[in-house]
Design an enzyme around this catalytic site. Sequence first.
Site, PDB file in Angstrom:
ATOM      1  N   GLY A   1      41.335  61.965  68.392  1.00 17.76           N
ATOM      2  CA  GLY A   1      40.581  63.179  68.078  1.00 17.76           C
ATOM      3  C   GLY A   1      40.135  63.255  66.632  1.00 17.76           C
TER       4      GLY A   1
ATOM      5  CB  ALA B   1      35.309  58.091  66.486  1.00 23.11           C
TER       6      ALA B   1
ATOM      7  CB  VAL C   1      38.230  59.275  54.035  1.00 23.12           C
ATOM      8  CG1 VAL C   1      39.187  59.534  52.906  1.00 23.12           C
ATOM      9  CG2 VAL C   1      38.719  58.124  54.912  1.00 23.12           C
TER      10      VAL C   1
ATOM     11  CB  ALA D   1      28.817  60.561  52.043  1.00 22.09           C
TER      12      ALA D   1
ATOM     13  CE  LYS E   1      24.250  60.071  50.907  1.00 22.49           C
ATOM     14  NZ  LYS E   1      25.165  59.231  51.676  1.00 22.49           N
TER      15      LYS E   1
ATOM     16  CB  VAL F   1      48.654  57.037  73.882  1.00 19.32           C
ATOM     17  CG1 VAL F   1      48.638  55.870  74.857  1.00 19.32           C
ATOM     18  CG2 VAL F   1      47.613  58.069  74.260  1.00 19.32           C
TER      19      VAL F   1
ATOM     20  CG  LEU G   1      37.651  54.345  61.362  1.00 18.56           C
ATOM     21  CD1 LEU G   1      38.750  55.072  60.593  1.00 18.56           C
ATOM     22  CD2 LEU G   1      36.787  53.538  60.401  1.00 18.56           C
TER      23      LEU G   1
ATOM     24  CB  THR H   1      26.759  52.789  57.502  1.00 18.32           C
ATOM     25  OG1 THR H   1      27.779  52.021  56.864  1.00 18.32           O
ATOM     26  CG2 THR H   1      25.482  52.678  56.722  1.00 18.32           C
TER      27      THR H   1
ATOM     28  CB  ILE I   1      29.480  59.436  60.475  1.00 19.08           C
ATOM     29  CG1 ILE I   1      30.907  59.742  59.970  1.00 19.08           C
ATOM     30  CG2 ILE I   1      28.983  60.539  61.414  1.00 19.08           C
ATOM     31  CD1 ILE I   1      31.048  60.990  59.126  1.00 19.08           C
TER      32      ILE I   1
END
Length: 508
Positions: free
Chosen positions: A18, A21, A52, A55, A83, A192, A340, A351, A353
């Site tokens: 959660g 992503a 984290v 941006a 931005k 899990v 990730l 990049t 996100i």
Amino acid sequence: MTRQQAKRPIKTIAVIGGGTAGWMSAAAISKSFGKNIQVQLVESEEIGLIGVGEATVPHISAFNRLINIDEAEFVRQTQGTFKLGIQFNDWGKIGDSYVHGFGTIGRDLGLMPFHQYWLKARAAGKAKDIAHYSLNTVAAPLGKFMAPPRDAPANSPLAEIAYAYHFDAVLYARFLRKHAEALGVQRTEGKVIAVNQNGETGFVESVTLESGAQISADLFIDCTGFRALLIEDTLQAGFEDWTHWLPCDRALAVPCEKVEAPTPYTRSTARSAGWQWRIPLQHRTGNGYVYSSQFISDSDATDMLLGSLDGRALADPKPIRFRTGKRRKLWDKNVVAIGLAGGFIEPLESTAIFLIQAGISRFMSLFPHTDFEPVLQNTYNAQMQFEYERIRDFIILHYHATERDDSEFWNYVRTMSIPSSLQGYMDLFAADGQFFREGTELFGLTSWVQVMLGQGIRPRSYHPAVDWVKDEDMLSLVSHVEKVVSSNVALMPRHEDFIARHCAAVSV
Ligand code: FAD
């Protein structure tokens, strides 16, 4: 003609994880397919998020539109700011500074992009630095920002201001969760502890939680972050390691007190063994040092970071370890890895996100039935490989095209061999200033041209068609663009005033 088969549709999806992503995937799928598919999400508060990822690039607004996020509400709830690009300091050589701005450079004339005319005018000493010809790169250092006003004439540069956001990553995940739950996503709290596969096919059938509960689904989205619980621990998709090109493997992240009005850009300052980010939010400033453990110790990196904050540190630096690269298969059997869990390229151009968003939208386009036709996952994996590799090359460019020789780190990245795909782009630009965007790669002409020039690549010439335009017409185009840009920037409000008027967070 072959007869059509009736295939069994997917009815249940379990998103495991959660973070950004997980909640982005759950919200998008629920919004698009939620009438026919039940989406549930499992996350563990005890494990928590990476916290984290503050941006973004402009594409995020398409995602926000997809799930009906109101911009002002989103910025307010996440302590967000706007931005216009990224300021790169000390990258080409110490003392250099340039802005990679979103949007466009100048105005094209005939078949030629503006920068081609600029190259000729600049060589003749009749043009200023390229930064003067783009609204974003003029407005950003002046602290100006506005979203395109509804009443801006179509040919005004104000009508097409390209921008992204900075936000607090933890507040963003919370905001997305609220939104996704309202769209019908069912959340289960729990860790899990086992992933259960079908003995014959290896497909994942369920996950077991610490509580003993089992969650079954037709399809699983692995959003467990660097743990990659399903795609790697269980399916062993394999990892393509790019550390030899991008040797940074650690980061320290620390928020500090805000000491000035938030800048409408991210700052990236090159350091002796990596680079430091500075991301302004409404309530604080985010900072971090991304570095290579081959070239600097953790304690020296900590001292460097804490010694260069522009406000008082609000916490101890949080250490993060990572490996740059991606899973060999991002989709394997009935598991798709997003975020990730799928891969990571350091955040120099914000990049990650975007890659989450690209993964979700490609996956929804190639959505399978329960027979999981292999051609769907092969197509997805090939397209995502392309997306990752083009971003990888763009990031390597920043390190490799440099004159810096003041540390072992810079000597390594300046002299290392690079992917032939990147060498091709650099050679093409160095010859006649040309650029060709491959397919749908994220970064286009504006980005590559600004960064190649900013990093010190000077084309030997320009496209021959530039000489077919009379010099006086070419020079008048260049000076007209500069005037139009500066007169429009003069009309823009200050960034902090725009925020105060439209989207100030409740407790700033
Ligand atoms: P996480 O946030 O780690 O979430 C993983 C989730 O899985 C959590 O909910 C966790 O509880 C859950 N989980 C894990 N194991 C289990 C288990 N066993 N049981 C149940 N749940 C489990 N991206 C950008 O776009 N811009 C940036 O500026 C940027 N900066 C970054 C800086 C750094 C140093 C790093 C490392 C990354 C940065 N990123 C950036 C990337 C960004 O942080 C991530 O892409 C984004 O946060 C998504 O993370 P995630 O959801 O994949 O993983």
